[in-house]
Structure formats: structure tokens, C-alpha cells
Design a protein around this motif. Sequence first.
Motif, mmCIF file in Angstrom:
data_model
loop_
_atom_site.group_PDB
_atom_site.id
_atom_site.type_symbol
_atom_site.label_atom_id
_atom_site.label_comp_id
_atom_site.label_asym_id
_atom_site.label_seq_id
_atom_site.Cartn_x
_atom_site.Cartn_y
_atom_site.Cartn_z
ATOM 1 N N ASN A 188 0.838 -1.212 0.000
ATOM 2 C CA ASN A 188 0.000 0.000 0.000
ATOM 3 C C ASN A 188 0.871 1.259 0.000
ATOM 4 O O ASN A 188 0.592 2.234 -0.690
ATOM 5 C CB ASN A 188 -0.913 0.031 1.218
ATOM 6 N N ALA A 219 1.217 4.278 -2.641
ATOM 7 C CA ALA A 219 0.925 5.667 -2.274
ATOM 8 C C ALA A 219 2.033 6.629 -2.725
ATOM 9 O O ALA A 219 1.764 7.791 -3.012
ATOM 10 C CB ALA A 219 0.745 5.767 -0.763
ATOM 11 N N ASP A 260 4.949 6.198 5.114
ATOM 12 C CA ASP A 260 5.422 6.633 3.791
ATOM 13 C C ASP A 260 5.189 8.122 3.650
ATOM 14 O O ASP A 260 4.520 8.727 4.491
ATOM 15 C CB ASP A 260 4.683 5.848 2.685
ATOM 16 N N PHE A 310 -13.308 -1.677 0.546
ATOM 17 C CA PHE A 310 -13.102 -0.228 0.414
ATOM 18 C C PHE A 310 -11.754 0.008 -0.258
ATOM 19 O O PHE A 310 -10.715 -0.380 0.265
ATOM 20 C CB PHE A 310 -13.155 0.453 1.788
ATOM 21 N N THR A 311 -11.845 0.675 -1.373
ATOM 22 C CA THR A 311 -10.593 0.974 -2.091
ATOM 23 C C THR A 311 -10.726 2.280 -2.851
ATOM 24 O O THR A 311 -11.827 2.660 -3.264
ATOM 25 C CB THR A 311 -10.207 -0.167 -3.061
ATOM 26 N N THR A 312 -9.598 2.956 -2.949
ATOM 27 C CA THR A 312 -9.583 4.185 -3.770
ATOM 28 C C THR A 312 -8.778 3.939 -5.038
ATOM 29 O O THR A 312 -8.536 4.862 -5.814
ATOM 30 C CB THR A 312 -8.976 5.355 -2.975
ATOM 31 N N LYS A 313 -8.353 2.702 -5.156
ATOM 32 C CA LYS A 313 -7.495 2.384 -6.313
ATOM 33 C C LYS A 313 -8.348 2.113 -7.541
ATOM 34 O O LYS A 313 -9.522 1.754 -7.432
ATOM 35 C CB LYS A 313 -6.617 1.172 -5.990
ATOM 36 N N GLY A 357 -6.626 -2.822 -7.160
ATOM 37 C CA GLY A 357 -6.883 -3.248 -5.773
ATOM 38 C C GLY A 357 -8.350 -3.572 -5.571
ATOM 39 O O GLY A 357 -9.226 -2.995 -6.206
ATOM 40 N N LEU A 358 -8.561 -4.517 -4.622
ATOM 41 C CA LEU A 358 -9.957 -4.918 -4.350
ATOM 42 C C LEU A 358 -10.477 -4.356 -3.024
ATOM 43 O O LEU A 358 -11.627 -4.515 -2.670
ATOM 44 C CB LEU A 358 -10.049 -6.433 -4.306
ATOM 45 N N GLY A 359 -9.616 -3.761 -2.255
ATOM 46 C CA GLY A 359 -10.039 -3.237 -0.935
ATOM 47 C C GLY A 359 -10.146 -4.336 0.110
ATOM 48 O O GLY A 359 -10.911 -4.202 1.068
ATOM 49 N N GLY A 372 -7.067 -5.848 1.325
ATOM 50 C CA GLY A 372 -5.758 -5.930 1.983
ATOM 51 C C GLY A 372 -5.793 -5.594 3.471
ATOM 52 O O GLY A 372 -5.390 -6.395 4.312
ATOM 53 N N LEU A 373 -6.319 -4.407 3.801
ATOM 54 C CA LEU A 373 -6.319 -3.984 5.210
ATOM 55 C C LEU A 373 -7.294 -4.835 6.041
ATOM 56 O O LEU A 373 -7.049 -5.094 7.222
ATOM 57 C CB LEU A 373 -6.673 -2.498 5.320
#
Length: 612
Positions: free
Chosen positions: A519, A523, A549, A567-570, A575-577, A579-580
Motif C-alpha cells: 500500500n 501511495a 510513507d 473499500f478501495t480508492t485504487k 486493488g480490491l479493498g 488488503g487492510l
Amino acid sequence: MKLFPRFNYFIAIFIYLLVIGWNVWWTFTWLYHQRLRDLAEEGSSRLELYVTYLQGVLEKYENIPELLANDQALINLLNDHDNPEKIDFLNRYLEKINNVSNASDTYLMDKNGLTIAASNWKGENPFVGQNFSYRPYFKEAMEGRLGRYFALGTTSSLRGYYFAYPVRQNDSILGALVIKINIDSVENNWGREDQTFIVTDSNGVIFLSTNKDWRLRTLTPLPKVLYQSVVESRRYPDASLESLDIVREQSIDSGHIIRVKLPKDNTSKKFLLQNTVMQQAGWTVQILTDTNRVERFVFYVFLVISSVLVLAGLLTLVLRQRRQRKLDLRCFEEQARKVLQQANEELESRVSERTKALTKMNSLLRKEIDDRRRAEIALQNTRSELVHAAKMAALGQMSAGINHELNQPLAAIRSYSDNGKLFLQKGRLEDTMWNLEHISELTDRMAQIGVQLKQFSRKTSGQMTTVPLHGVIDGALEILGPIIRKSAVKIDVLLQPENIKVCANLVMLQQVIVNLIGNALHAVEGLPIQKVGIRACPKEGKIAITVDDNGTGIPPEHLPHIFEPFFTTKQSGQGLGLGLTITERILHEMNGEIHVLESQNGAKFLFTLEEA
Ligand code: ADP
């Protein structure tokens, strides 16, 4: 409002007490007079008895002088009173008669009042030779009548009653025969504590009394002239003839109520005074009965009746109060019942309202449950679709990565083997060797990527071991090596101490670090200066690891959502949202936590793990 009934109640009590009081007063007055009448009756009969007794005593001696006066011896002596023999004989004769008749003294007087012979001729104070001509009894006898008289003896000072009878010869009176009787005995047996007898003479002098203190006193003060004549008559020599202190309080049918002051103890006593006259003797016999008995009786009756009345009054009050209390209780119960009934009705109506509302709510809830169930099913479908899509994306990403990772070494191997062939043809064995070694290294690296991918794809076993943090970070950087190398990012790793060990599952921890660094790399992508920092140190009994970062950072409005799944802004495909979400879940399983920290530029994640 309550004042009036209470006022009436008190008026009723007042009238009741007034009536009771008047009745009690009337009853006691009547009772008092009744008892007084009884007392008077008893007094009258006692008085009658006493008078009869007195008369008996007097009558016993009344005729003796007359009998003796006819004796020839007496006549002879009176005719010859200088003859000592005759006097001696008569003295003895009179003594004998005196003894037989039990009289006090018997004596013979000549017509001058001189005592010629006497029964007490041997005594200390013989009457013989004494002249008693001043005595009324002598005068009466000399007038030819039976003389009677009461007096204190002038020589003996003893109270006595005298009878004198004329001694006659033919029509002339030669002298008088006198008999004196002692009347002390008439007092002795008649006195009672509550009854006193007194006998007064015509002047009102008490000469007989069962109360010895009252003897020779008067009922009322004697007028001066009368007093003088009594003193002169020597009837009561040396007697003071003081009056008793008597107050007449009331007259009733058969007597008078008098109050006599008793000087002895300075008190006064109330008596019922009754009297009767003994005509012949000229005496007034009186009886004084103490009224204390009546008063005591009336008082006791009063005590009993008032106690009964008070008790009756108290009982009435108690009963009335009990009845009032019962009424109050009933009234209270009635009120309570009404209130209860009202409350019950209110409750029932509220319950029915509530039931209606609940029924309505119930049907709404049921509808909502149905809606939710439908939404859940829709969500589940969407989720499984999304999971499928995520799987596909991960697969795509992974295959792209693998493709990239494997193509590069494959191209390198080709060029190294081409170079090797050329060096071998030229006989440059050392260079050929150097190329072969590089080919060998690259195949090792490819094998390593395979191992890592295997580890990454393996399902977590959940087994926790002691993991050196540095190794895990290195592994993660190795996995991300292709991306890192492509970019100009500067990765700064600082562990304090260097050999920090944590309690974790190696593969899962590596996945966490890969996710966070991945991530961060994303960024900082495209920035002129790209920095990613990894730091770890022990903190509060745990190991705190930060990944920061200098990238775009996370806008505040995104912060509450970044751990939510999908949830993703990518951009799509990047990204699929997940990861976190996966990171948080993994850390949770390893007893760790993850937070976003405030950072001046870029993003900063902190996660903790247990120290090994
Ligand atoms: P994905 O990476 O597939 O989007 P993640 O769960 O890993 O899913 O991340 C969710 C979102 O959190 C990202 O889309 C991004 O907006 C934000 N995010 C995560 N890490 C960073 C970071 N280091 N800097 C800025 N934003 C980040």
C-alpha cells in the motif's frame, strides 16, 4: 368543614357532663340527708334508752329519803339532837342504810340546815356539824316537797345528785333526810367514739358527759347575771363554767348540725345534736353523734359512682373512637378500592393501547425481518460474487507478478547462457563459469519465488511460533522486490534492537507486512521523492511496528472505512479493498492490533504483536 361536627361533639359532652353533674349532686344531697335521717333515728333511740336509764337510776333512790324520813329514830334525834348516844346510833344506822342502798352519802339535817348525823361520820370529811342550808334541795324539803338537786359536793368535790325529804312530826317539819348518790357510773358505759352524751342543768351547764373534757362547761356562754348566781349558789365550786366553742350550722327535723371546735388538737368536728328534757329532774339530755360516718359513706359512694361514671365515659369514648376508626377504615378502604379500580381501568386501557401498538410494531418488525432476510440473501450473493471477483483479481495480479518475476530471470538466463556459449567457444572458461554461476543463482531465485508464492497461498494454520522480525521483513521486501526495483523508492528499515522476535505465524505476518508495504509503495508511486519506513521497537510489553510513507496520505473522511472490506480508492484492476481487512483479521488472530497514526505527510500504520 370538620370544625362544626367537632364543636357539636364538645357541646354534647358538655351537656352530658352538666346533666350527670346535676344528677350526681342531687343524688348525693338526697343520700346525705337520708343517711342523716338514719343517724338521727339511731341517735333518738339511743337517747331514749339513755334517758330511761337515767330515770331508772334516779327512781331507784327517789323514794329512799321518804321511807327513811318516817323512821321514828330520826324524829327522836331531831327532837333531842344533843344526845351523843342517839347521834352515834343514828350515824351507824345511816351508814348501814347507805351501804345497803349503795348511795354516796345519807345524812340528816335539822330545820336550820345543820347536819346532825351522817353515814360518813367516820370519813375524812364528815358532814356532821356542817350546815347546808344554802342548798336548794334543803329549802325544797323544808317547804315540804321532795328536794332534788345536782351539785358538786362542797366538802367532797364529788358530783352528786341529792334527794331531800322533810322529816315531819305532826304538821311541823323537824328537818330533812338527804341522800346523795354518785352518778359517775351513768357516764362510764355509755360513751362511744362517735357518740357523746351530755346532760345539762336548767342553766345549760354540762354536769354529765361521756366526754370528760366537756364536764362543767356550758353549751353557750352564760349571761353575766346568771353566771354570778350559779357561782353564788356554790353548786359547782371552783368550776370555770367556760363555754364550748360551738357553731350551729343547720337545723334538721330531729336536731341540729353543729360544729364543735376541739381545742385539744385545734380541729373541729361536725355533730348531729339531739336532745330531750327530763322534766322531773329538770335536766336536758343531749346526744351528739359524729356525722363523719355519713360523710364518709357519701364520699365512698361518690367515689364508687364517679369511678363507674368515669369508666362508663371512658368506655363510651373508646367505643366511639373504635366505631369512628372503623368508619374511617371503611371510608379509606372504599376510597382505596375506587382508586385501585380507576388505576386498574387505566392500566387495562393502557395495556390494550400498548397491545395494539405492539401488534402493529410486531407486524412492522416481521416485515423488517423479511426485508432484512431478503437483503442478507442479496448481500450474501453479492459477497460471494465479490469474493469470486477478488479471487479472480488476486489470481490476475499474482499471475502478472509471477509472469514478471519469472520472465525477467528467464531472459537473463537466456542471455547468460548465450554469453556462456560464446565464452566457451572462445575458450574463456572463467567467463563461461561466471555466466553459469549467474544462471544457477537465477534459478535459485526463481525457486525462491515459487516457495514464497506457495507460502502466501497456503491457508493459515494459525500456528504461532517465535519469528525473527528482521527475517520476515526481508522476506516481504523480497516478495515485493520486483515492484521496489521498478520504482525509485527508498526503503528504510530500523529495528531496535536488531534481533527483535515476535510471537506470530510467519506466513501470516509476512502477508501483513507485504500488504502494508505494498500500500505504501502504491501511495508514493510517481512522487519525486519516495520514502517508505519500517520501524520496530518494544513498547508497553509488546512489539510496536510502524510502516510509514511520504505518499498521498489518507483523507480524514476515508479513515473510518479503510478497514472495511472492499473499500478501495485504487483504480479497477489495481486493488480490491481487501488488503487492510485481511491484515486486521490476521493481526487479531495473532493477538495484535492495527491503528492509523497521525502523520505530517503520507500515512502511518502502527501494529503491535506479542514479544517472543
Ligand atoms: P486496496 O489496496 O486493494 O485498495 P486495502 O485494504 O489495502 O485495499 O486499502 C484500502 C484503501 O486504503 C486503499 O484503497 C487506500 O485508499 C487506502 N490506503 C491504504 N494504505 C494507504 C497508504 N499507505 N497511503 C494512502 N492510502 C492508503
